[in-house]
Design a protein around this motif. Structure first.
Motif, PDB file in Angstrom:
ATOM      1  N   ILE A  53       0.822  -1.207   0.000  1.00 42.85           N
ATOM      2  CA  ILE A  53       0.000   0.000   0.000  1.00 42.85           C
ATOM      3  C   ILE A  53       0.856   1.257   0.000  1.00 42.85           C
ATOM      4  O   ILE A  53       0.630   2.182  -0.785  1.00 42.85           O
ATOM      5  CB  ILE A  53      -0.951  -0.008   1.211  1.00 42.85           C
ATOM      6  N   ALA A  54       1.844   1.307   0.885  1.00 45.67           N
ATOM      7  CA  ALA A  54       2.678   2.504   0.983  1.00 45.67           C
ATOM      8  C   ALA A  54       3.452   2.753  -0.307  1.00 45.67           C
ATOM      9  O   ALA A  54       3.675   3.900  -0.703  1.00 45.67           O
ATOM     10  CB  ALA A  54       3.635   2.386   2.160  1.00 45.67           C
ATOM     11  N   SER A  55       3.851   1.683  -0.979  1.00 50.13           N
ATOM     12  CA  SER A  55       4.567   1.839  -2.245  1.00 50.13           C
ATOM     13  C   SER A  55       3.658   2.415  -3.322  1.00 50.13           C
ATOM     14  O   SER A  55       4.103   3.168  -4.192  1.00 50.13           O
ATOM     15  CB  SER A  55       5.120   0.488  -2.709  1.00 50.13           C
ATOM     16  N   ALA A  56       2.376   2.060  -3.259  1.00 55.30           N
ATOM     17  CA  ALA A  56       1.434   2.492  -4.290  1.00 55.30           C
ATOM     18  C   ALA A  56       0.951   3.923  -4.082  1.00 55.30           C
ATOM     19  O   ALA A  56       0.804   4.682  -5.043  1.00 55.30           O
ATOM     20  CB  ALA A  56       0.241   1.543  -4.333  1.00 55.30           C
TER      21      ALA A  56
ATOM     22  N   GLU B 271      -1.252   2.077   5.515  1.00 54.65           N
ATOM     23  CA  GLU B 271      -0.752   0.703   5.452  1.00 54.65           C
ATOM     24  C   GLU B 271      -0.725   0.075   6.844  1.00 54.65           C
ATOM     25  O   GLU B 271      -1.089  -1.093   7.012  1.00 54.65           O
ATOM     26  CB  GLU B 271       0.642   0.665   4.835  1.00 54.65           C
ATOM     27  N   GLU B 272      -0.320   0.851   7.846  1.00 51.35           N
ATOM     28  CA  GLU B 272      -0.308   0.327   9.208  1.00 51.35           C
ATOM     29  C   GLU B 272      -1.720   0.034   9.700  1.00 51.35           C
ATOM     30  O   GLU B 272      -1.941  -0.927  10.440  1.00 51.35           O
ATOM     31  CB  GLU B 272       0.396   1.306  10.150  1.00 51.35           C
ATOM     32  N   PHE B 273      -2.683   0.857   9.279  1.00 53.43           N
ATOM     33  CA  PHE B 273      -4.072   0.594   9.643  1.00 53.43           C
ATOM     34  C   PHE B 273      -4.541  -0.727   9.050  1.00 53.43           C
ATOM     35  O   PHE B 273      -5.162  -1.546   9.738  1.00 53.43           O
ATOM     36  CB  PHE B 273      -4.979   1.725   9.150  1.00 53.43           C
TER      37      PHE B 273
ATOM     38  N   LYS C 215     -13.332   0.840   0.362  1.00 50.67           N
ATOM     39  CA  LYS C 215     -13.422   1.020  -1.090  1.00 50.67           C
ATOM     40  C   LYS C 215     -12.353   0.241  -1.853  1.00 50.67           C
ATOM     41  O   LYS C 215     -12.329   0.261  -3.080  1.00 50.67           O
ATOM     42  CB  LYS C 215     -13.307   2.509  -1.432  1.00 50.67           C
ATOM     43  N   THR C 216     -11.475  -0.413  -1.132  1.00 48.70           N
ATOM     44  CA  THR C 216     -10.397  -1.158  -1.779  1.00 48.70           C
ATOM     45  C   THR C 216     -10.766  -2.635  -1.873  1.00 48.70           C
ATOM     46  O   THR C 216     -11.812  -3.068  -1.395  1.00 48.70           O
ATOM     47  CB  THR C 216      -9.083  -1.032  -0.987  1.00 48.70           C
ATOM     48  N   GLU C 217      -9.878  -3.401  -2.455  1.00 46.78           N
ATOM     49  CA  GLU C 217     -10.036  -4.854  -2.503  1.00 46.78           C
ATOM     50  C   GLU C 217      -9.105  -5.539  -1.509  1.00 46.78           C
ATOM     51  O   GLU C 217      -8.867  -6.739  -1.602  1.00 46.78           O
ATOM     52  CB  GLU C 217      -9.769  -5.367  -3.923  1.00 46.78           C
ATOM     53  N   ARG C 218      -8.606  -4.773  -0.543  1.00 39.70           N
ATOM     54  CA  ARG C 218      -7.705  -5.313   0.471  1.00 39.70           C
ATOM     55  C   ARG C 218      -8.482  -5.709   1.721  1.00 39.70           C
ATOM     56  O   ARG C 218      -9.260  -4.920   2.255  1.00 39.70           O
ATOM     57  CB  ARG C 218      -6.631  -4.291   0.843  1.00 39.70           C
TER      58      ARG C 218
ATOM     59  N   VAL D 149      -1.594  -6.081   3.464  1.00 45.49           N
ATOM     60  CA  VAL D 149      -0.916  -4.845   3.075  1.00 45.49           C
ATOM     61  C   VAL D 149      -0.371  -4.907   1.654  1.00 45.49           C
ATOM     62  O   VAL D 149       0.096  -3.907   1.114  1.00 45.49           O
ATOM     63  CB  VAL D 149       0.228  -4.507   4.054  1.00 45.49           C
ATOM     64  N   ALA D 150      -0.428  -6.087   1.038  1.00 47.73           N
ATOM     65  CA  ALA D 150       0.002  -6.250  -0.351  1.00 47.73           C
ATOM     66  C   ALA D 150      -0.899  -7.288  -1.004  1.00 47.73           C
ATOM     67  O   ALA D 150      -1.571  -8.066  -0.318  1.00 47.73           O
ATOM     68  CB  ALA D 150       1.461  -6.686  -0.426  1.00 47.73           C
TER      69      ALA D 150
END
Length: 353
Positions: free
Chosen positions: A178-181, A188-190, A213-216, A221-222
């Motif tokens: 997440i942080a990379s994107a 990302e920590e959340f 709203k994401t697919e995570r 986190v990845a």
């Protein structure tokens, strides 16, 4: 006179358990999946094998733990029991296999030294010392298992005479963190552990809406590597059976992981947890019946939301309130949502459904 000599298994009494003896070749050939090995490339040259006694690892991110705070040589930074570390350099990264008496742990990394990215982490751990401080003497742990709440499998309040291992598996598609994107480390920590944000309800709600709203899924986190969840469970079971274990277990940090476990034949170890999960499943089913569409990740986020105190729940999210169940494992306290699967007929008799 001969009866006076003990017949004890001295090796296991010293903490060297069968699961620690799974070979590196078995791990490479069977546990690392084709897609993981494709990211790594072929092994380059001979491995480096060392006996380690320090918390520091091969590079930042590869550290081990000293949960009991032991001192060695009168200094911190060491572990009580040494572990063996084997490093395999590959065309695009490396594989590191660590093992002590209770556990083997394999991690796979891609990228040049100094910029390594973790893409795979898997382990099997003997549970015989769980519920005691000795469990935390293993330096290959991420969490404590010393609390009595994590004692080995029991029936009628007594520990059953059985051998059990805990599996752990994570896989991360390279470049998808997440942080990379998006550059948002806090988000990302959340996603990694939303329960650590419960003491900041406004921030929790902010990131919850974003995650919704994401697919995570929570904890994800990845993006996962597609073939890992389909291949590794059977391999873990094979390793455990070959090593003479009766049960294989996992602790499910989130709803989607618990449902994955159920699909593989795992049962909830504690009756109270089975009731909580039944309430979650029924609540999610009721939400869907009311017309609310939920993705698989959103089902898990609904479960996370139940831990937020009701007074902090915004009006538009009250529709997701299941009015009761709270997820039993927050990866902060010692409680785990244990699930088990019998591997032998003996195990099924020892702990029937």
């Amino acid at each position: 006179m001969s009866n006076a000599f003990p017949s004890a298994n001295f090796t296991e009494m010293l903490g060297i358990t069968p699961i620690a003896l799974v070979s590196d070749q078995q791990i490479w050939d069977e546990l690392l999946t084709p897609q993981v090995k494709a990211f790594l490339g072929e092994i380059q040259g001979a491995p480096t094998v060392r006996v380690q006694e320090t918390v520091s690892g091969e590079f930042p991110g590869d550290e081990v733990t000293n949960l009991n705070g032991h001192l060695l040589y009168g200094k911190p930074g060491y572990v009580r029991f040494p572990y063996i570390q084997t490093v395999y350099r590959t065309k695009y990264g490396c594989v590191i296999i660590k093992r002590d008496g209770l556990k083997f742990k394999v991690t796979a990394w891609v990228g040049k030294r100094g910029k390594q990215e973790l893409i795979f982490r898997a382990s099997l751990r003997d549970r015989r010392y769980d519920g005691t401080k000795r469990a935390d003497d293993s330096s290959l742990l991420d969490f404590t298992y010393a609390d009595a709440i994590n004692a080995p499998l029991q029936k009628d309040g007594k520990t059953i005479d059985a051998k059990s291992v805990e599996l752990s598996i994570y896989a991360f598609m390279p470049g998808s963190k997440i942080a990379s994107a998006c550059g948002d480390n806090a988000f990302e920590e959340f996603v990694r552990n939303p329960y650590t944000f419960l003491d900041r309800p406004k921030l929790f709600i902010k990131y919850f809406r974003k995650a919704w709203k994401t697919e995570r899924s929570p904890g994800q986190v990845a993006n996962p590597i597609p073939d890992v969840s389909g291949i590794t469970p059977a391999v873990f079971e094979k390793f455990a059976i070959d090593a003479g274990y009766d049960f294989i277990e996992n602790s499910s940090s989130h709803y989607h992981i618990a449902m994955w476990g159920v699909s593989l034949g795992y049962r909830y170890t504690l009756p109270e947890n089975a009731k909580v999960l039944a309430a979650f499943t029924a609540g999610i089913k009721q939400l869907k019946a009311s017309g609310i569409e939920l993705t698989r990740p959103q089902e898990s986020w609904v479960c996370v939301l139940q831990s937020l105190p009701k007074e902090h729940l915004p009006k538009d999210l009250k529709v997701l309130d299941l009015a009761g169940p709270v997820w039993p494992q927050d990866n902060i306290g010692p409680a785990n949502l244990w699930m088990n699967k019998p591997l032998t007929e003996r195990a099924k008799q020892l702990l029937p459904e």
